[in-house]
Design an enzyme around this catalytic site. Structure first.
Site, PDB file in Angstrom:
ATOM      1  N   ARG A 177       0.672  -1.272   0.092  1.00  0.00           N
ATOM      2  CA  ARG A 177       0.001   0.110   0.060  1.00  0.00           C
ATOM      3  C   ARG A 177       0.856   1.337   0.107  1.00  0.00           C
ATOM      4  O   ARG A 177       0.535   2.331   0.598  1.00  0.00           O
ATOM      5  CB  ARG A 177      -1.092  -0.003   1.190  1.00  0.00           C
ATOM      6  CG  ARG A 177      -1.998  -1.201   1.153  1.00  0.00           C
ATOM      7  CD  ARG A 177      -2.967  -1.150  -0.195  1.00  0.00           C
ATOM      8  NE  ARG A 177      -3.697  -2.322   0.079  1.00  0.00           N
ATOM      9  CZ  ARG A 177      -3.307  -3.505  -0.390  1.00  0.00           C
ATOM     10  NH1 ARG A 177      -2.169  -3.738  -1.276  1.00  0.00           N
ATOM     11  NH2 ARG A 177      -4.330  -4.424  -0.274  1.00  0.00           N
ATOM     12  N   SER A 259     -11.446  -0.103   2.909  1.00  0.00           N
ATOM     13  CA  SER A 259     -10.716  -0.183   4.217  1.00  0.00           C
ATOM     14  C   SER A 259     -10.126   0.909   4.705  1.00  0.00           C
ATOM     15  O   SER A 259      -9.127   1.927   4.097  1.00  0.00           O
ATOM     16  CB  SER A 259      -9.597  -1.330   3.884  1.00  0.00           C
ATOM     17  OG  SER A 259      -9.981  -2.742   3.265  1.00  0.00           O
ATOM     18  N   GLU A 369      -5.632   4.314   5.717  1.00  0.00           N
ATOM     19  CA  GLU A 369      -5.347   4.102   4.432  1.00  0.00           C
ATOM     20  C   GLU A 369      -5.666   5.412   3.647  1.00  0.00           C
ATOM     21  O   GLU A 369      -4.966   5.870   2.771  1.00  0.00           O
ATOM     22  CB  GLU A 369      -5.938   3.018   3.941  1.00  0.00           C
ATOM     23  CG  GLU A 369      -5.499   2.554   2.506  1.00  0.00           C
ATOM     24  CD  GLU A 369      -6.005   1.223   1.992  1.00  0.00           C
ATOM     25  OE1 GLU A 369      -6.093   1.049   0.935  1.00  0.00           O
ATOM     26  OE2 GLU A 369      -6.064   0.140   3.012  1.00  0.00           O
TER      27      GLU A 369
END
Length: 377
Positions: A177, A259, A369
């Site tokens: 990520r 998420s 995130e």
């Protein structure tokens, strides 16, 4: 590698005091002082350069699926990227398909086309909202695939050097990520504005090897098996819908950034401490999820930590009004959702409450995130 910009027809609209919440999947946040919508790469570069030259605040927004904007809005210019286009540069059985995609192209539409064309490598990324240009920034991944596996090049505008540059896959610094595009900042935002992404995809009727256990079970195959591309895509969409992760105007479980927290990556010692705390809180037979990490660390599940810390699906902040403006998704504990009336303050308050509760219980601090603009967690 650097390139020169050149003149092109202008495809730009400008709106003052423009609402931004409708341009995001969370649907919260105040207006932008100025919204500039661009429909060509040249206009995107010009718009960003103009804002930087004026030394004004800049926010580049495309699909809006990974940003939470503060209730006060944005006191500068939001550049809304609406550049679209897919160009097949080559396609043969030896080299596969080389596909150049404009940054504003809808990601889900690209994956749908890839499956229809027989381009394997992104089928497990079906149903993810947002734009193609955002995928290398986050190194978007799901169900055993990451875009790092198929990105060949990323063409960007470098706000510091004031020029177009092209990064190879190895130059992108892809990790979980994360990428150089996310990690390198300039005046509070990314130094690099993605213009185009070039993908190298396999020409195949079958998917890449299935690398996610739930997906393999649904398909009735072993991990590592390959299935027809369309079957893999549909199975992924089923999995995502079950978790409220496919956009649906009528379903508040999808009014989210997907998420909200990344899966923690811990040292071996940190994971052992997590195990000790889990045994104390939940009993000696409970084992936190443990996944391999290429750098010798241990990845665990943020969703598991949230649930076991006492935050179940549908959890609402104590003392919330009825109905609560924000809650965890009723389908998945990783998604913080807007139930229709939430402010960005409501969203962040709930996320902070959950992050702090997980840390108190397990000693693991979750990391958000989505990008928070004008907000702090």
């Amino acid at each position: 590698m650097t390139e020169e910009t050149q003149a092109a027809p202008v495809h730009t609209t400008v709106v003052e005091n423009a609402p931004i919440a409708p341009l995001t999947t969370m649907r919260v946040g105040g207006p932008a002082a100025r919204l500039v919508t661009v429909e060509s790469t040249y206009d995107l570069v010009d718009a960003v350069r103009e804002v930087d030259d004026a030394d004004e605040p800049l926010l580049v927004l495309a699909g809006g699926s990974n940003v939470v904007l503060g209730d006060e809005g944005f006191p500068g210019t939001v550049v809304h990227v609406r550049t679209e286009g897919v160009r097949v540069e080559s396609a043969d059985s030896c080299g596969g398909a080389t596909v150049r995609v404009e940054a504003g192209t809808n990601w889900e539409a690209l994956v749908e086309r890839a499956v229809a064309e027989g381009w394997a490598g992104v089928e497990a990324l079906s149903g993810i909202p947002g734009s193609t240009g955002a995928t290398p920034i986050q190194n978007v991944g799901a169900y055993g695939q990451e875009v790092a596996q198929t990105v060949a090049q990323v063409r960007v505008w470098d706000r510091v050097e004031q020029q177009i540059r092209t990064f190879s896959n190895l130059d992108c610094g892809f990790t979980y990520r994360h990428s150089i595009f996310k990690g390198t900042q300039h005046r509070g935002m990314s130094r690099y504005v993605v213009l185009e992404v070039v993908f190298q995809l396999e020409l195949a009727d079958l998917s890449r090897p299935i690398g996610y256990a739930d997906l393999a079970r649904q398909l009735g195959v072993d991990l590592g098996a390959r299935v027809p591309l369309a079957e893999a895509r549909e199975a992924v969409l089923v999995q995502r819908r079950q978790r409220g992760m496919v956009l649906d105007e009528t379903d508040h479980d999808t009014w989210s950034c997907g998420s909200f927290f990344t899966n923690p990556i811990l040292t071996v010692g940190e994971f052992e401490e997590l195990e000790r705390r889990a045994h104390t809180v939940l009993g000696p037979d409970v084992r936190p999820p443990r996944f391999a990490d290429p750098h010798g660390n241990v990845k665990t599940s943020a969703a598991w930590l949230i649930d076991k810390a006492g935050f179940a699906k549908g959890y609402e902040l104590p003392g919330s009004s009825i109905p609560a403006p924000a809650s965890l998704s009723t389908k998945h504990t990783l998604a913080v959702t807007n139930r229709g009336t939430a402010s960005s303050s409501d969203v962040v308050a709930l996320a902070r409450h959950i992050r702090d509760g997980v840390e108190r219980t397990f000693g693991v601090r979750l990391v958000n995130e989505p990008v928070l603009v004008g907000l702090e967690l």
